[in-house]
Scaffold this motif. Structure first.
Motif, PDB file in Angstrom:
ATOM      1  N   TYR A 218       1.036  -1.107  -0.023  1.00  0.00           N
ATOM      2  CA  TYR A 218      -0.404   0.150   0.061  1.00  0.00           C
ATOM      3  C   TYR A 218       0.551   1.357   0.053  1.00  0.00           C
ATOM      4  CZ  TYR A 218      -2.566   4.158   1.630  1.00  0.00           C
ATOM      5  OH  TYR A 218      -3.783   4.728   1.488  1.00  0.00           O
ATOM      6  N   ALA A 221       2.147   1.533  -3.740  1.00  0.00           N
ATOM      7  CA  ALA A 221       1.190   1.982  -4.330  1.00  0.00           C
ATOM      8  C   ALA A 221      -0.062   3.237  -3.739  1.00  0.00           C
ATOM      9  CB  ALA A 221       0.462   0.411  -5.517  1.00  0.00           C
ATOM     10  N   GLY A 222      -0.217   3.374  -3.363  1.00  0.00           N
ATOM     11  CA  GLY A 222      -1.107   4.340  -2.908  1.00  0.00           C
ATOM     12  C   GLY A 222      -2.602   2.920  -2.784  1.00  0.00           C
ATOM     13  N   THR A 223      -2.135   1.968  -3.095  1.00  0.00           N
ATOM     14  CA  THR A 223      -3.938   2.069  -3.250  1.00  0.00           C
ATOM     15  C   THR A 223      -3.754  -0.208  -2.650  1.00  0.00           C
ATOM     16  OG1 THR A 223      -5.587   0.610  -4.779  1.00  0.00           O
ATOM     17  CG2 THR A 223      -3.312   1.110  -6.175  1.00  0.00           C
TER      18      THR A 223
END
Lengths: 520, 99
Positions: A218, A221-223
């Motif tokens: 996370y 990737a930020g997700t």
């Protein structure tokens, strides 16, 4: 998760779009699990078993029909967190078939004179007056059915989730009931409780790794969306510490679940100590669910960095195949032997993960089905061979079983032949499909190692078959109990599926091939 | 303070948890170490949420707390059953399962 929250500055909830039809099998199983808890609370004790049996079997059958009706669907739903695609539906179907067979074993109450395979009351001290009293009254732990359904629901979610958070939650929904089920055997309760504790502590430990790996991905990737992670990998080419560490930790968490060496130590103990019907459920269904999730994560999210994780998987796969096959040779307990054999099978299945191609996915799905039906059948046979203390699992007491009960021994021999990968059984086709995919995926040397490991495995399965069929029976050997139709049907189903998948595999291979594309 | 500090702290907590699981022998302590690993992950999720500028990480932390609570229920039930049977919560003492 992505669109569950409006990203960035305005944290307002957007109503997620959920296509209920696509996830109806999962919703049905989990919803019925909740109703099954209510049954425990409100139905009188005398009727609970019948109500729970009807509820469980009808739920599993209806869910299987729903899955079959959904065949051909390809969609991401539930706000981008569940992918109802070919692999998900194929594995949900596999899981439901295997769960039905395992439920037949769990429902059996004809082989043990005291009742079913579970303690009259899990909280009564082993050997206490209470325990004897509860047993005399004929109480049953019907709570096993709620736990069973929750676990099946978690497994179905685990092969469908396309979001690391959903995968973590599904992992826990699958595992928590299993920890409890492992600990409530009627016979040899100390072993069973010990198995539950080992399974719980190591299982929780491994989910810790999985979660920390998710946190790192996370951060990278930020997700937590698998497709989003794949996009982030494409956008930032090159090495990244967070990405590599996250991949490794997630892989470790999954290696624990599939019992790959060196994370396999829990498997023999837990398989031996748990009630055998639960061992059958655990050995087959958890393997399917964990490989389903592993294939999805490695193919969809981390396919872009496969050159980084492949070496690790090579090493683990080779270690798993050889250690599993070689240690299985030295086992004297039938359940432990099958546990090490399942470790070796995890190694063969890892080849399909390394292959990272469509053939690998299709091969793995076929292999899991073949392995699952033979495993449930094999453990089903183990529940029948008994002496005065319960199941006689020592290999020496199985000597010459074929002379006294040729049918039971013959069925066990067929399951072992399928494990060994002898032609005309399902195991051969599964191994062949996976090895072929491995060669196509550029893992030729790994396949060579796998063939060598298979040779060792053939030797040890052959040894057991020889003991079973050709040695002289012991004078005070165990008796083979005639089961009620539950276990008989489960073993017959395992046997016929093993043979049918071995002789006419093509329709199933075609189905697996058609289903072998992940959506994202 | 930058998010790096929080990440370092979370890595330290996670490592302490792993170490604790590997070296401690009391089932309750081992279990507490597992919970510490989950909480270290929570801290990392929240720190990354701050760094990435979205709220996903914070939401995930709530989910993880609920899962951890469920795990406590199951885990303590198992450990308590073992304790009542054996009068001990050591992870070494139950050693009937071996070759």
């Amino acid at each position: 998760m992505n669109s569950l929250l409006a990203a960035g500055t305005s944290p307002e909830f957007a109503l997620p779009s959920i296509e209920y039809r696509l996830i109806s099998p999962i919703l049905l199983v989990l919803g019925m699990a909740v109703i099954s808890v209510l049954v425990e609370a409100f139905v009188p004790r005398a009727h609970r078993r019948v109500v729970q049996l009807v509820l469980t079997f009808s739920t599993l059958i209806v869910a299987l029909i729903l899955v079959v009706m959904l065949a051909g669907q390809r969609a991401v739903t539930a706000a981008g967190s569940l992918a109802v695609d070919g692999p998900a539906l194929f594995m949900q179907g596999t899981l439901l078939v295997l769960a039905l067979m395992a439920a037949l074993l769990v429902a059996e109450r004809g082989v043990d004179p005291a009742g079913d395979a579970f303690a009259a009351r899990a909280n009564a001290l082993p050997g206490s007056i209470d325990e004897r009293e509860f047993t005399k009254r004929g109480w049953l732990t019907t709570e096993v059915w709620c736990l069973f359904l929750f676990s099946v629901g978690g497994m179905m979610l685990f092969v469908t989730g396309t979001d690391l958070l959903i995968l973590f939650v599904a992992l826990e929904i699958m595992s928590l009931p299993l920890y409890l089920l492992a600990g409530i055997a009627r016979r040899r309760r100390l072993l069973s409780q010990e198995a539950a504790m080992k399974y719980f502590l190591l299982g929780a430990f491994s989910s810790g790794f999985f979660l920390y790996g998710s946190a790192l991905l996370y951060g990278f990737a930020g997700t937590v969306d698998l497709g989003g992670i794949a996009d982030a990998i494409t956008a930032n080419a090159g090495q990244n510490g967070l990405l590599i560490a996250g991949t490794a930790l997630i892989a470790v968490g999954l290696f624990f679940k599939v019992a790959a060496v060196p994370f396999h130590q829990w498997a023999p103990d837990v398989y031996q100590g748990s009630p055998t019907a639960i061992t059958a459920f655990m050995a087959s269904c958890v393997k399917v669910a964990a490989f389903g999730a592993m294939l999805r994560i490695m193919y969809v999210a981390l396919g872009g960095v496969r050159w980084d994780w492949r070496p690790m998987f090579w090493v683990i796969a080779i270690l798993t195949m050889f250690v599993g096959s070689i240690i299985a040779l030295t086992q004297t307990d039938v359940k432990r032997m099958l546990a090490y054999s399942s470790v070796a099978h995890a190694g063969f299945l890892l080849i399909a993960v390394v292959a990272t191609n469509e053939e690998g996915l299709a091969g793995a799905m076929f292999y899991l089905l073949a392995y699952g039906v033979a495993t449930i059948g094999g453990f089903g046979v183990i529940t029948l061979v008994r002496d005065s203390t319960g199941e006689a699992t020592h290999l020496s007491s199985w000597a010459g079983l074929g002379k006294r009960s040729p049918w039971v021994a013959g069925a066990f021999a067929v399951f072992l032949l399928s494990f060994a990968g002898i032609p005309l059984t399902a195991g051969f086709i599964g191994k062949f499909a996976v090895f072929e995919a491995g060669v196509a995926g550029g893992a030729g040397w790994l396949v060579v190692a796998a063939v060598l490991a298979s040779a060792i495995a053939v030797f040890f399965y052959g040894r057991v078959i020889v003991i079973l069929l050709f040695s002289v029976p012991a004078a005070d050997g165990p008796t083979v109990v005639v089961p009620s139709s539950f276990t008989a049907f489960a073993i017959a189903a395992g046997l016929s599926l093993t043979v049918v998948l071995g002789i006419i595999p093509q329709p199933f291979l075609d189905l697996a091939e058609k289903a072998s594309i992940f959506v994202r | 303070m930058s998010t790096t500090h929080y990440l370092v702290l979370s890595a330290i907590l996670f490592s302490l948890g792993v170490l604790g699981v590997l070296v401690r022998r009391n089932a309750i302590i081992v279990f507490m170490c597992v919970e510490m690993m989950l909480n270290a992950s929570n801290l990392a999720f929240v720190a990354f949420a701050q760094q990435n500028g979205n709220l996903n990480g914070q939401t995930i932390a709530f989910f993880v707390m609920v899962v951890a609570a469920a795990e406590v229920v199951v885990g303590l039930a198992i450990i308590m059953t073992i304790y009542r049977t054996r009068r001990s919560a050591s992870v070494d003492e139950p050693n009937l399962l071996k070759y």
